[in-house]
Enzyme design. Structure first.
Site, PDB file in Angstrom:
ATOM      1  N   CYS A 144       0.109  -6.359   3.473  1.00 39.67           N
ATOM      2  CA  CYS A 144       0.587  -5.002   4.124  1.00 39.67           C
ATOM      3  C   CYS A 144       1.944  -4.615   3.796  1.00 39.67           C
ATOM      4  O   CYS A 144       2.101  -3.683   3.206  1.00 39.67           O
ATOM      5  CB  CYS A 144       0.999  -5.332   5.743  1.00 39.67           C
ATOM      6  SG  CYS A 144      -0.572  -5.802   6.478  1.00 39.67           S
TER       7      CYS A 144
ATOM      8  N   HIS B 202       6.329  -1.432   9.137  1.00 41.45           N
ATOM      9  CA  HIS B 202       6.554  -2.593   8.415  1.00 41.45           C
ATOM     10  C   HIS B 202       7.120  -2.818   7.175  1.00 41.45           C
ATOM     11  O   HIS B 202       6.886  -3.596   6.309  1.00 41.45           O
ATOM     12  CB  HIS B 202       4.811  -3.245   8.156  1.00 41.45           C
ATOM     13  CG  HIS B 202       4.812  -4.641   8.144  1.00 41.45           C
ATOM     14  ND1 HIS B 202       3.539  -5.312   7.894  1.00 41.45           N
ATOM     15  CD2 HIS B 202       5.739  -5.732   8.536  1.00 41.45           C
ATOM     16  CE1 HIS B 202       3.862  -6.681   8.189  1.00 41.45           C
ATOM     17  NE2 HIS B 202       4.942  -6.862   8.233  1.00 41.45           N
TER      18      HIS B 202
END
Ligand SMILES: *[C@@H]1O[C@H](CO)[C@@H](O)[C@H](O)[C@H]1NC(C)=O
Ligand SMILES: *[C@@H]1O[C@H](CO)[C@@H](O)[C@H](O)[C@H]1NC(C)=O
Ligand SMILES: *[C@@H]1O[C@H](CO)[C@@H](O)[C@H](O)[C@H]1NC(C)=O
Ligand SMILES: *[C@@H]1O[C@H](CO)[C@@H](O)[C@H](O)[C@H]1NC(C)=O
Ligand SMILES: *[C@@H]1O[C@H](CO)[C@@H](O)[C@H](O)[C@H]1NC(C)=O
Length: 511
Positions: free
Chosen positions: A75, A131
């Site tokens: 990610c 993130h």
């Protein structure tokens, strides 16, 4: 013939009326970037008819499907490269993801995609998962180029409560809200399913968009990352799937497909669609431990096998020169920054040396990709995450043949050049996971410290050919050595106990 200005005011009036029209036509396109999370190669309808994705299928059928497109295996790395246009080795972020208590973020001296688009006159909005670090306020999306942000800062959470549980450095597991509107904690959304909630926010932004200003919408959906959660109705078409995890996952994919349908419907209803470029991309390969599938590709999320890095993606837009085509040109997630800034008519001034290429002509016109090489990653600290069933361990064997070339072949790394892909060290879980519902199959054999595949003719990475192509191996090891010399030291700090939001707070900046 002369235009007699003084005696023909009606022409002037007419021309004035036409100005907004001309401006509308020359206005750079709206850019809508939809990033799916952990969406596997075998999980889109046009690769696997068991999965129902009518919106993704139809949009991509009238757009350009990218079938030789790569992302990073995790990610944070894919998002980092999307935002900077640079390889992970060049931001010191070549290792893993940012965990909730780690005090770092994408280096603040990097100029991010939304900053460049804002500079080019765009409204910039982000909905979904960040993130990319949040230990201090300067790291937040709203301080890094986005006019607005609605979403969450860490990597995963509950789809309904929007709560993230994570062990603190003290080992106490803290469960706290992770949802923000701008920089403020967003409460009152408990019970709203993330895919629907985020879509509702995107649709609202689209409805409020001033058509005279170009917009950049970055939609980083929570779908279809674990935990496996979805309202019952989305699972209805999948009663035939026996594996409950796969059935839940398929339902989550259907909800995501509906989200994309709702977003494009809103673009069409507002008239923005005819000047919009929509990119749909996954951030990494599917997680087989959580219902995802990359069949027939080898490996999964986290690994450098094709199952980890070959991504589902397409572009849909009325502005494409060759709609309804499939691109087999080599493309990479780091290419979006120069490509989208180019479409925006913006400047790359202020960015550090880019690893991405402007690939608009490749996508839109079908010309050859300017990219012939792709560094997948070099991560000397790599350790696998998650159980790998009989997956072939890394070889600790020395292979003297290559020691003079300078590159440490025990290091987890992979590089692509044209049709060739070279892997060194342990690439991660090496299993060919079977087709969901199909018979169980292959275990991965023993791995070698240096492995070469012709991934054009052998995308499943079954025939290892280093012994028959030593000059290719030598060339690629030299390339890895060259790249490694440009790498920054790895930044991967210890978790900071001050991250604790307490029993009533929310995850967010603490420093
Ligand atoms: C799509 O829009 C419909 C109609 O507004 C709504 O019922 C549905 O929940 C939306 N789906 C998603 C995934 O947002
Ligand atoms: C785009 O859509 C608007 C509104 O429907 C219309 O007025 C305009 O002519 C369209 N532009 C193009 C280039 O098709
Ligand atoms: C690039 O940015 C620098 C510093 O902001 C500025 O001085 C320079 O004029 C810019 N160059 C161009 C071509 O825009
Ligand atoms: C080579 O890399 C491995 C794995 O990162 C490491 O353990 C080893 O110390 C390295 N060897 C040398 C000579 O640097
Ligand atoms: C395949 O393997 C899994 C895990 O080992 C097992 O649970 C499942 O029953 C097997 N399926 C078949 C069809 O053999």
């Amino acid at each position: 013939m002369h235009v007699r200005k003084c005696t023909r005011p009606s022409i002037v009036v007419l021309l004035l009326h036409m100005i907004p029209l001309f401006r509308a036509e020359s206005q750079p396109p709206n850019i809508v970037f939809i990033l799916a999370d952990d969406f596997g190669w075998n999980d889109v309808g046009y690769h696997n008819s068991e999965i129902k994705t009518p919106n993704l299928d139809a949009l991509s059928a009238t757009g350009v499907r990218l079938e030789n497109y790569y992302v990073q295996p995790l990610c944070t790395p894919s998002r980092n490269q999307l935002m900077t246009g640079r390889y992970q080795i060049h931001t010191g972020m070549q290792h893993q993801i940012i965990w909730p208590c780690q005090p770092y973020c994408v280096p603040l001296e990097e100029k991010l995609l939304p900053q460049l688009l804002r500079q080019a006159g765009y409204d910039t909005h982000m909905v979904g998962k960040w993130h990319l670090g949040m230990y201090r306020k300067d790291c937040l999306p709203t301080r890094r180029g986005f006019d607005s942000f609605f979403g969450y800062l860490t990597g995963s959470e509950d789809y309904f409560s929007h709560v993230r549980c994570h062990p603190l450095p003290s080992k106490l597991t803290r469960c706290a809200l992770d949802l923000r509107d701008g920089e403020e904690i967003a409460t009152g959304y408990e019970g709203q399913y993330s895919t629907e909630l985020l879509t509702e926010k995107v649709v609202k932004i689209i409805s409020n968009q001033d058509p005279r200003k170009p917009a950049f919408l970055y939609v980083a959906l929570q779908a279809v990352h674990s935990p496996l959660q979805v309202p019952e109705r989305y699972m209805a078409p999948y009663a035939f799937i026996e594996d409950p995890r796969r059935r839940l996952y398929a339902g989550m994919v259907s909800a995501m497909d509906e989200a994309v349908g709702n977003i494009t419907a809103a673009l069409r209803e507002t008239g923005l669609w005819n000047n919009t470029v929509l990119v749909f991309s996954t951030d990494n390969g599917g997680q087989t431990l959580s219902g995802g599938s990359n069949w027939p590709l080898r490996g999964r999320k986290v690994s450098l096998w094709e199952g980890g890095v070959r991504g589902v993606a397409f572009v849909a837009s009325p502005l494409l020169q060759r709609p309804g085509t499939v691109s087999r040109e080599l493309l990479h997630v780091s290419d979006w920054l120069p490509t989208l800034v180019g479409l925006a008519g913006g400047t790359l001034n202020g960015t550090k040396p880019l690893d991405g290429f402007n690939v608009w002509k490749t996508i839109s016109h079908g010309s050859a990709s300017p990219r012939v090489e792709l560094l997948h990653n070099i991560d000397p600290l790599f350790v696998d995450m998650g159980a790998c069933p009989g997956g072939g361990e890394g070889s600790s064997r020395e292979d003297r043949r290559w020691s003079s070339l300078g590159f440490n072949i025990s290091v987890h790394a992979a590089i692509r050049y044209s049709n060739w892909k070279l892997l060194t060290g342990y690439p991660g879980c090496a299993v060919w996971f079977p087709r969901p519902g199909g018979p169980n199959s292959t275990r991965a054999g023993a791995l070698k410290p240096v492995m070469l595949f012709d991934v054009e003719s052998d995308p499943e990475e079954r025939a290892e050919v280093s012994d028959s192509h030593p000059s290719v191996v030598e060339f690629l090891l030299r390339r890895l050595n060259h790249h490694q010399k440009t790498a920054l030291p790895i930044v991967f700090p210890e978790e900071d106990p001050r991250c604790d939001p307490g029993p009533t707070g929310a995850w967010g900046p603490w420093a």
